[in-house]
Design an enzyme around this catalytic site. Structure first.
Site, PDB file in Angstrom:
ATOM      1  CE  LYS A  30      -2.902   2.245   4.230  1.00  0.00           C
ATOM      2  NZ  LYS A  30      -2.172   1.030   4.551  1.00  0.00           N
ATOM      3  CB  SER A  66      -0.972   0.017   1.187  1.00  0.00           C
ATOM      4  OG  SER A  66      -0.282   0.216   2.401  1.00  0.00           O
TER       5      SER A  66
END
Length: 146
Positions: free
Chosen positions: A104, A67
């Site tokens: 993230k 990701s």
């Protein structure tokens, strides 16, 4: 290193028992034509001293997943995470979200907080009051295998 594995990240504590470090040549390494090696100055370099600013609050974690590949964080990369740093907009953070750790980029807006992946195949996550959520630490460095 002491390891603790979770679904997405494997955490390690820095081992500062060996403070000698590896041999370091402080003359630079040419990426073009080779230079004469007679002027090399040999020193010791400790990656812990270079990468760990706050020993008590620093952890390593191995990335699992894709990701964040567009931010340069690839599967199996080793992250250096400092829990003493304040979270800020646009920083890459290790977060505990609904029972799992994730890494993230933080996006702080007036209407709330978003966790942004760096891969268009993944969707941004808006943090809501219903989420079990903690910003666990800020990523300061990444160590890659070539």
């Amino acid at each position: 290193m002491l390891a603790k594995e979770t679904t997405n990240l494997t955490f390690f504590l820095p081992d500062t028992s060996n403070s000698e470090g590896a041999i370091f040549f402080d003359s630079g390494i040419s990426a073009g034509f080779p230079s004469p090696a007679d002027d090399f100055k040999e020193e010791r370099l400790s990656l812990d001293k270079e990468l760990v600013k706050n020993k008590e609050a620093t952890f390593f974690a191995r990335v699992s997943g894709q990701s964040m590949i567009d931010a340069g964080l690839d599967d199996n990369d080793l992250l250096v995470i400092d829990r003493s740093l304040e979270p800020e907009n646009d920083k890459i953070a290790v977060c505990f979200l609904d029972g799992e750790f994730t890494v993230k980029r933080l996006k702080v807006e007036k209407d709330g907080l978003w966790l942004l992946p760096a891969n268009r195949n993944y969707k941004p996550i808006k943090i809501s009051p219903e989420n079990e959520f903690v910003i666990w630490g800020i990523v300061t460095n990444v160590i890659k295998k070539l």
